[in-house]
Design an enzyme around this catalytic site. Sequence first.
Site, short mmCIF file in Angstrom:
data_model
loop_
_atom_site.label_atom_id
_atom_site.label_comp_id
_atom_site.label_asym_id
_atom_site.label_seq_id
_atom_site.Cartn_x
_atom_site.Cartn_y
_atom_site.Cartn_z
N CYS A 24 1.44 -20.24 77.15
CA CYS A 24 0.32 -19.84 78.00
C CYS A 24 -0.32 -18.55 77.48
CB CYS A 24 0.81 -19.65 79.43
SG CYS A 24 1.28 -21.18 80.26
N CYS A 49 11.54 -21.51 78.50
CA CYS A 49 10.78 -21.67 79.75
C CYS A 49 11.47 -22.62 80.71
CB CYS A 49 9.37 -22.18 79.45
SG CYS A 49 9.34 -23.77 78.61
N CYS A 62 7.23 -18.69 87.49
CA CYS A 62 5.93 -19.24 87.12
C CYS A 62 6.10 -20.46 86.23
CB CYS A 62 5.09 -18.18 86.42
SG CYS A 62 3.38 -18.70 86.11
N CYS A 63 6.98 -20.38 85.23
CA CYS A 63 7.24 -21.53 84.36
C CYS A 63 7.80 -22.70 85.14
CB CYS A 63 8.20 -21.15 83.23
SG CYS A 63 7.46 -20.18 81.91
N CYS A 106 1.21 -15.07 78.21
CA CYS A 106 2.61 -14.91 77.80
C CYS A 106 2.83 -15.11 76.31
CB CYS A 106 3.49 -15.88 78.58
SG CYS A 106 3.35 -15.71 80.37
#
Length: 243
Positions: free
Chosen positions: A207, A235, A118-119, A210
């Site tokens: 985010c 990240c 996702c990162c 997270c």
Amino acid sequence: MTTIPSIDLVDALASEYADKSPSEILALALSQQGEISISFSGAEDVVLIDMASHLGKPFRVFSLDTGRLHAETYQFIEKVREHYKIDIEICFPESDAVQKLVTEKGLFSFYKDEHKECCGIRKVQPLRKKLATLDGWITGQRKDQSPGTRDDIPVVQADVGFSGPGKQLIKYNPLANWSSSDVWNYIRMMEIPYNSLHEKGYISIGCEPCTRPVLPNQHEREGRWWWEEATHKECGLHAGNLK
């Protein structure tokens, strides 16, 4: 203006400026020939913006919008833009890549298979695209932010993670030797904007899904990706620091 440092000069600059003040390191960065920009997201970065505003040199600022930030973070970005009367270049992830991830794995896949995918889509790829247009970037990294991965950060370095063929990207870390206390003493003394989430126990803010507040005596990075091992708390934006 100085020319872009060659690979042979980067280590020499890092040594020469190792004990200089953040303002002096920032002035060096802003005097580099080529396209240079401050990467902005948190408290350290707004300190750099404030310092840059006092140097009398033109400067650029960019920020990553992952699409999953806290409402308070968006408000903070706007507050900084208005306070300093500057343009902030917002970088977004590729919509097709985000849509594919969400369609195939849902909105919270990172809780099951780590945050790297996702990162990579929401942060690393947009950053790589942005850095491809720059010759150097300025970050708010500090050595004490993550002792396992950032304790050897130099104040000037060749960014091996984001340099491309035939092009060397330089990364400047003016606050490398500062502590969190140094940052917040500056913020209070200069009365500059900060993210209101800091008033709710958040220290390192990423985010929304997270990031969570930390408890007393917890390290600031323990509020990021708390479901993973402490050694994984990067990240990918500063992958060149990883050992």
